[in-house]
Design a protein around this motif. Structure first.
Motif, mmCIF file in Angstrom:
data_model
loop_
_atom_site.group_PDB
_atom_site.id
_atom_site.type_symbol
_atom_site.label_atom_id
_atom_site.label_comp_id
_atom_site.label_asym_id
_atom_site.label_seq_id
_atom_site.Cartn_x
_atom_site.Cartn_y
_atom_site.Cartn_z
ATOM 1 N N TRP A 120 0.836 -1.199 0.000
ATOM 2 C CA TRP A 120 0.000 0.000 0.000
ATOM 3 C C TRP A 120 0.872 1.252 0.000
ATOM 4 C CZ3 TRP A 120 -3.124 -2.003 4.787
ATOM 5 C CH2 TRP A 120 -3.916 -3.092 4.387
ATOM 6 N N ALA A 121 1.899 1.265 0.840
ATOM 7 C CA ALA A 121 2.789 2.419 0.902
ATOM 8 C C ALA A 121 3.486 2.632 -0.433
ATOM 9 C CB ALA A 121 3.821 2.232 2.018
ATOM 10 N N ALA A 122 3.886 1.546 -1.096
ATOM 11 C CA ALA A 122 4.579 1.667 -2.378
ATOM 12 C C ALA A 122 3.659 2.209 -3.460
ATOM 13 C CB ALA A 122 5.142 0.309 -2.798
ATOM 14 N N MET A 123 2.431 1.726 -3.500
ATOM 15 C CA MET A 123 1.541 2.133 -4.589
ATOM 16 C C MET A 123 0.958 3.525 -4.355
ATOM 17 S SD MET A 123 -1.884 -0.169 -4.051
ATOM 18 C CE MET A 123 -3.021 0.103 -2.682
ATOM 19 N N LEU A 124 0.925 3.989 -3.081
ATOM 20 C CA LEU A 124 0.312 5.281 -2.785
ATOM 21 C C LEU A 124 1.320 6.413 -2.706
ATOM 22 C CD1 LEU A 124 -2.188 4.140 0.008
ATOM 23 C CD2 LEU A 124 -2.768 4.754 -2.342
ATOM 24 N N ALA A 125 2.570 6.118 -2.389
ATOM 25 C CA ALA A 125 3.570 7.166 -2.192
ATOM 26 C C ALA A 125 3.999 7.773 -3.527
ATOM 27 C CB ALA A 125 4.784 6.597 -1.466
ATOM 28 N N PRO A 126 4.439 9.044 -3.517
ATOM 29 C CA PRO A 126 5.059 9.626 -4.705
ATOM 30 C C PRO A 126 6.241 8.779 -5.161
ATOM 31 C CG PRO A 126 4.622 11.325 -3.070
ATOM 32 C CD PRO A 126 4.345 10.006 -2.407
ATOM 33 N N ILE A 127 6.476 8.707 -6.456
ATOM 34 C CA ILE A 127 7.467 7.793 -7.018
ATOM 35 C C ILE A 127 8.844 7.948 -6.374
ATOM 36 C CG2 ILE A 127 8.759 7.204 -9.109
ATOM 37 C CD1 ILE A 127 5.990 6.056 -9.032
ATOM 38 N N ARG A 128 9.271 9.180 -6.108
ATOM 39 C CA ARG A 128 10.624 9.381 -5.585
ATOM 40 C C ARG A 128 10.778 8.873 -4.143
ATOM 41 N NH1 ARG A 128 11.860 15.719 -4.820
ATOM 42 N NH2 ARG A 128 13.768 14.762 -3.992
ATOM 43 N N TYR A 129 9.652 8.703 -3.437
ATOM 44 C CA TYR A 129 9.705 8.250 -2.048
ATOM 45 C C TYR A 129 9.180 6.831 -1.847
ATOM 46 C CZ TYR A 129 10.118 13.300 -1.305
ATOM 47 O OH TYR A 129 10.514 14.610 -1.360
ATOM 48 N N LYS A 131 9.990 3.828 -2.732
ATOM 49 C CA LYS A 131 10.896 2.736 -2.396
ATOM 50 C C LYS A 131 11.222 2.718 -0.902
ATOM 51 C CE LYS A 131 15.490 0.962 -3.653
ATOM 52 N NZ LYS A 131 16.656 1.168 -4.556
ATOM 53 N N PHE A 132 11.626 3.878 -0.359
ATOM 54 C CA PHE A 132 12.009 3.927 1.041
ATOM 55 C C PHE A 132 10.791 3.820 1.956
ATOM 56 C CE2 PHE A 132 12.747 6.310 4.979
ATOM 57 C CZ PHE A 132 13.795 5.560 5.510
ATOM 58 N N LEU A 133 9.683 4.506 1.612
ATOM 59 C CA LEU A 133 8.503 4.475 2.475
ATOM 60 C C LEU A 133 7.899 3.085 2.552
ATOM 61 C CD1 LEU A 133 6.679 7.846 1.644
ATOM 62 C CD2 LEU A 133 8.107 7.287 3.620
ATOM 63 N N ALA A 519 17.219 -0.959 10.669
ATOM 64 C CA ALA A 519 16.607 -1.228 9.368
ATOM 65 C C ALA A 519 17.064 -0.200 8.336
ATOM 66 C CB ALA A 519 15.091 -1.220 9.496
ATOM 67 N N ILE A 520 17.159 1.056 8.747
ATOM 68 C CA ILE A 520 17.607 2.108 7.823
ATOM 69 C C ILE A 520 19.069 1.901 7.431
ATOM 70 C CG2 ILE A 520 18.065 4.595 7.641
ATOM 71 C CD1 ILE A 520 15.575 5.030 9.404
ATOM 72 N N VAL A 521 19.903 1.533 8.416
ATOM 73 C CA VAL A 521 21.308 1.250 8.111
ATOM 74 C C VAL A 521 21.410 0.095 7.120
ATOM 75 C CG1 VAL A 521 23.478 0.386 9.070
ATOM 76 C CG2 VAL A 521 22.192 2.152 10.293
ATOM 77 N N TYR A 522 20.643 -0.962 7.360
ATOM 78 C CA TYR A 522 20.652 -2.102 6.430
ATOM 79 C C TYR A 522 20.179 -1.676 5.041
ATOM 80 C CZ TYR A 522 19.266 -6.483 4.219
ATOM 81 O OH TYR A 522 19.100 -7.516 3.329
ATOM 82 N N ARG A 528 19.033 -1.247 -0.479
ATOM 83 C CA ARG A 528 18.706 -0.333 -1.585
ATOM 84 C C ARG A 528 19.219 -0.834 -2.928
ATOM 85 N NH1 ARG A 528 22.875 3.579 -2.766
ATOM 86 N NH2 ARG A 528 24.727 3.222 -1.461
ATOM 87 N N HIS A 529 20.178 -1.777 -2.873
ATOM 88 C CA HIS A 529 20.711 -2.326 -4.118
ATOM 89 C C HIS A 529 19.839 -3.457 -4.677
ATOM 90 C CE1 HIS A 529 24.294 0.043 -3.427
ATOM 91 N NE2 HIS A 529 24.504 -0.557 -2.259
ATOM 92 N N VAL A 530 19.010 -4.065 -3.814
ATOM 93 C CA VAL A 530 18.183 -5.186 -4.273
ATOM 94 C C VAL A 530 16.689 -4.924 -4.100
ATOM 95 C CG1 VAL A 530 19.969 -6.931 -3.906
ATOM 96 C CG2 VAL A 530 18.425 -6.328 -2.027
ATOM 97 N N TYR A 531 16.346 -4.087 -3.113
ATOM 98 C CA TYR A 531 14.930 -3.815 -2.844
ATOM 99 C C TYR A 531 14.455 -2.665 -3.728
ATOM 100 C CZ TYR A 531 10.592 -2.588 -0.472
ATOM 101 O OH TYR A 531 9.285 -2.315 -0.191
ATOM 102 N N THR A 532 13.419 -2.919 -4.512
ATOM 103 C CA THR A 532 12.865 -1.896 -5.402
ATOM 104 C C THR A 532 11.382 -1.670 -5.146
ATOM 105 O OG1 THR A 532 12.421 -3.568 -7.104
ATOM 106 C CG2 THR A 532 14.538 -2.403 -7.216
ATOM 107 N N GLY A 533 10.894 -2.153 -3.983
ATOM 108 C CA GLY A 533 9.457 -2.113 -3.732
ATOM 109 C C GLY A 533 8.854 -3.434 -4.168
ATOM 110 N N PRO A 534 7.549 -3.517 -4.259
ATOM 111 C CA PRO A 534 6.892 -4.756 -4.684
ATOM 112 C C PRO A 534 7.405 -5.233 -6.041
ATOM 113 C CG PRO A 534 5.285 -3.200 -3.827
ATOM 114 C CD PRO A 534 6.583 -2.463 -3.916
#
Length: 540
Positions: A120-129, A131-133, A519-522, A528-534
């Protein structure tokens, strides 16, 4: 299977054909395909079984008893009856929490017919945010569910130990014995979850019946056999034993206990890939669960408040559980009170089975999108089992390891488990804010069951699912859910008294803050190199 073959296989049939089991399966697969996901789990849950699953996880009428006692309140929340609100404050806190939770559940139901929580966070958030949200929301949900499972397993094991104390006053209960009982409870839940097939849905259906009948099996003897307090004592008695400057502030601190008792409505969401006709059934189950459990919980709470004539003795019970002392005081019969306790313990054990299923599915889903360390292992689904076996085992191991802390210090364990309410409500808050932002901008469109295009993923079209609260009512409910979430999260970090000692301090802010920081440090080091959201397993 190629994408075009899947599209052909999962194409949605006409509404007339949708009544057959085959077309429902096709529609479920088509819904997943539109999200870019392959169906890998078997859909064994129907409306009744997933309703039983959701109801027993909430187990509201039982959680209220737990939230009235410091020894067994693993969330380090203040005790409503004894400290913060008094009997009257407890009632009004429950009503406020029930209303706020209902608003949250409306939001969850709307989103459940669209996709899963950190999705839900991925599909609702602005594109630039997005991934992290979506990443941090996923981690909050993981923390919330993993610690909630550990909390419930600790509650189940030590409640069994408390019943042994009630039955034998010469029994000297030791922490390591409680830990062994926690492990035994987790072992039973693990076996039920690994059984696969129709076993878990059947267990949840039976549990629903036990849950409803058990409510009357306890409430009727309590109301009939115990001495009653006056209505003025129940509805008008307020207290502020925490030393706060105002009664209102004390009430808000205590209210978080009711908030946790009502949490967990997203459990059915995490099982949606195993539910037939999930986009319609899951929202109905979420709303029915909060309605029915709210009624049962309110009825049980009023009964307990009227019948509990000696609150201090109940809170000081050697069992560690006030409801056991209340049962014995009401019935004046050891066999009778033990029989009533057994109903509670059966419900706890059944809730543990469902909690493990929900927590493991949430972990599996997040691992599938490469959000946790070791995701290659935890995301695997053996084709012969159609279950996320490795995620189930890891989830049990986490709770098993946390239970070891109880041997050294139950206070330290309470501090860790207090993250359950903070993590869960932070994830609710994030998606509620993002949906409100999209809703007021008019960026979510009407649902069309005939569409086969990819939707409700980052960068794609957003469409409402079959469940939707339209117009100004949807905006008002969404706004109230945000306000309520903020209140719960803020006060969940407060201690139960002014100037607390080290043992009385609520360390959940340190737990959730430290875990979020890790979690943020990880994320910046690895994820961030492998996680791109859903992850889209199917291309458009």
């Amino acid at each position: 299977m190629e994408t075009h073959e899947l599209k052909s296989h999962t194409s949605v049939t006409s509404r007339g054909e949708a009544k057959t089991g085959q077309s429902v399966r096709q529609r479920d697969n088509a819904h997943l395909q539109r999200m870019g996901k392959k169906p890998v789990l078997k859909r064994n849950f129907g409306l009744l079984s997933i309703f039983g699953f959701s109801c027993t996880i909430l187990a509201l009428s039982l959680d209220l008893w737990r939230s009235t006692s410091p020894p067994c309140n693993v969330l380090s929340c203040t005790t409503l009856i004894a400290s913060s609100g008094g009997s009257g404050g407890t009632i009004y806190a429950f009503i406020f929490a029930w209303t706020g939770t209902a608003a949250i559940f409306v939001i969850l139901s709307e989103l459940a017919s669209m996709w899963g929580q950190y999705h839900w966070a991925a599909m609702l958030a602005p594109i630039r945010y997005q991934k992290f949200l979506s990443y941090i929301t996923g981690w909050w949900a993981v923390l919330g569910w993993q610690t909630a499972l550990a909390s419930l397993s600790f509650l189940t094991g030590t409640a069994i130990q408390g019943a042994a104390v009630l039955g034998n006053s010469h029994y000297d209960s030791l922490p390591w014995q409680g830990t062994l009982l926690v492990w035994a409870s987790l072992g039973c839940a693990l076996l039920a979850n690994l059984a696969g097939g129709k076993v878990l849905p059947r267990i949840e259906t039976i549990t629903l019946i036990v849950h409803i009948l058990g409510f009357f099996g306890i409430m009727i003897p309590l109301a009939y056999m115990s001495e009653h307090r006056s209505k003025e004592e129940v509805f008008l008695q307020l207290s502020n034993n925490g030393g706060f400057k105002t009664q209102g502030l004390s009430w808000f601190v205590g209210m978080t206990s009711c908030a946790f008792a009502l949490a967990g409505g997203d459990a059915a969401v995490h099982m949606s890939e195993e539910v037939k006709n999930a986009s319609r059934v899951v929202p109905r189950v979420i709303m029915l669960s909060v309605a029915i459990n709210g009624c049962l919980g309110f009825g049980m709470m009023i009964t307990v408040l009227f019948c509990n004539s000696n609150q201090k003795d109940a809170l000081d019970s050697p069992t560690g559980y006030p409801f056991m002392a209340i049962f014995y005081e009401a019935t004046n019969s050891l066999p009778g009170s033990l029989a009533m306790c057994s109903i509670v313990l059966i419900n706890y054990c059944c809730s543990l089975v469902g909690m493990l299923a929900a927590a493991s599915r949430q972990l599996w889903s997040f691992s599938r999108d490469k959000g946790v360390p070791g995701w290659r292992w935890w995301s695997q689904v053996p084709p012969t089992r159609e279950l996320p076996v490795y995620s189930i085992i890891l989830t049990v191991l986490i709770s098993t390891m946390l239970a070891l802390i109880n041997i050294g210090s139950s206070v330290a364990l309470d501090d860790i488990l207090s993250m359950a309410v903070s993590g869960s409500y932070l994830s609710y808050l994030m998606v509620s804010i993002l949906l409100f932002y999209r809703r007021i901008r008019g960026e979510v469109f009407r649902f069309d069951d005939s569409e086969n295009d990819i939707c409700n993923v980052p960068g794609a079209k957003l469409v409402w699912g079959p469940f939707h609260c339209p117009g100004i009512w949807g905006i008002l409910v969404n706004a109230f859910a945000i306000i309520y979430n903020i209140i719960v999260v803020f006060f969940s970090f407060w201690p139960s008294t002014v100037n607390p000692s080290v043992e009385e301090m609520n360390w959940s802010v340190l737990g959730i803050g430290g875990s979020s920081l890790l979690a943020i440090v990880y994320y910046f080091v690895c994820a961030r190199h492998v996680y791109t959201g859903p992850v889209r397993e199917l291309s458009e």
